[in-house]
Design an enzyme around this catalytic site. Sequence first.
Site, PDB file in Angstrom:
ATOM      1  N   GLY A 129      -9.376  11.084  18.976  1.00 12.53           N
ATOM      2  CA  GLY A 129      -8.909  12.016  18.507  1.00 12.53           C
ATOM      3  C   GLY A 129      -7.335  12.256  18.976  1.00 12.53           C
ATOM      4  O   GLY A 129      -7.003  11.295  19.428  1.00 12.53           O
ATOM      5  N   VAL A 184     -13.396   7.991  22.124  1.00  7.64           N
ATOM      6  CA  VAL A 184     -14.993   7.916  22.601  1.00  7.64           C
ATOM      7  C   VAL A 184     -15.472   6.643  22.501  1.00  7.64           C
ATOM      8  O   VAL A 184     -15.288   5.706  21.521  1.00  7.64           O
ATOM      9  CB  VAL A 184     -15.432   8.745  21.744  1.00  7.64           C
ATOM     10  CG1 VAL A 184     -17.162   8.867  22.135  1.00  7.64           C
ATOM     11  CG2 VAL A 184     -15.277  10.247  21.772  1.00  7.64           C
ATOM     12  N   GLY A 190      -8.075  12.046  22.984  1.00  7.99           N
ATOM     13  CA  GLY A 190      -8.682  10.932  23.885  1.00  7.99           C
ATOM     14  C   GLY A 190      -9.394   9.773  22.770  1.00  7.99           C
ATOM     15  O   GLY A 190      -9.115  10.024  21.571  1.00  7.99           O
ATOM     16  N   ASP A 225     -14.505  26.303  17.464  1.00  4.57           N
ATOM     17  CA  ASP A 225     -14.007  24.965  16.668  1.00  4.57           C
ATOM     18  C   ASP A 225     -15.371  24.478  15.773  1.00  4.57           C
ATOM     19  O   ASP A 225     -15.578  23.352  15.577  1.00  4.57           O
ATOM     20  CB  ASP A 225     -13.480  23.964  17.230  1.00  4.57           C
ATOM     21  CG  ASP A 225     -12.547  23.002  16.314  1.00  4.57           C
ATOM     22  OD1 ASP A 225     -12.372  23.467  15.321  1.00  4.57           O
ATOM     23  OD2 ASP A 225     -12.345  21.832  16.594  1.00  4.57           O
ATOM     24  N   GLY A 284     -14.747   6.479  18.423  1.00  4.21           N
ATOM     25  CA  GLY A 284     -14.080   7.614  17.576  1.00  4.21           C
ATOM     26  C   GLY A 284     -12.889   7.714  18.372  1.00  4.21           C
ATOM     27  O   GLY A 284     -12.722   7.380  19.652  1.00  4.21           O
TER      28      GLY A 284
END
Length: 338
Positions: free
Chosen positions: A25, A30, A28, A141, A23
Amino acid sequence: MSQPDTFTGRIIAGKYAIKERIGAGGMGAVYRALHQQTGGDVAVKVLHGTAALDDHAVKRFQLEAQNAAQLRHANTIRVIDFGIDEGVFYLVMEHLVGHALNDLIARQGPFPWRRAVHITRQVLASLWEAHEHPRIIIHRDIKPANIFVLDQAGTRDHVKVLDFGIARSLAGTGAGTQGFIGTPYYMAPELWKGELVDARTDLYALGCVVFEMLAGAPPFVPPPSATEVLLPLLGMHCHDAPPRTVDAVAGIPPGLAAWVDRLLKKDRAERPPSAREALEELDRLAREADLGAAAREHARPPRVALQQDAAAPAPPPAPAAAVAPTEVAALEPGPAVT
């Protein structure tokens, strides 16, 4: 052709062997990593090089680690480790295999209300712990992308709440609790206005998520003609009445529809005061809906056609010749093999 990921193959903190990126974003990425001491998989989040030079991004990353590490609920992702290794900020979490809720909604469409309730009550349980922790942790969020759904042995649709990266503690962290931050489709009016947030801010966002699970789309969606979504969504969340859940979702029990509508109130004073009370009310309404459905099923009269059939005289048995020869032959033994 994309460039190879420079973190793949690296060993973080001498024990987390990076295997693959799973993943990414704005701040950063993952990775799935192997814990070299235990042999188990973990998820490692690291800051991108540019974000690692941004004091705000580093502060947010540290807050995620500190906030999430305080939480122990089974419906909250578990943080294992945090640190800096050769200038790389890293956060180690349990590795999950499943699907983000937004992917499930996109693939499967609106959920039956019982499934939506099952998922919702787990999110509320996670928020209950966070909100009532001594640090008073507000997520800020809540959205389908931050709700991970997996199947465990004996448990379908087990929920993990992810990403406390913009969470704020209301007790003594020094972090601000005001500001325009979140995901626009799920942001409470007080977030749009830059006001102080509290537990009811997360409940509004969850109301948007529950509505989306039930109806297939969030309560507020700008028209296709809109050239951008931010200003239309600001006006919708702050001023427009949301669609009534009972009108948008066929077959939903009215009490549950009213519960969703209450989460979406503009004035937070009209929302449930806490995740605990929201969960207790949801459980009560779900039980009442199930009892009502069972009572209606029990009270349903027998089918008229069956009553008439029972009163009519039995027809005479069909003559033997009416049985198809192939069916009879299939029941008879075949010739002996000598």
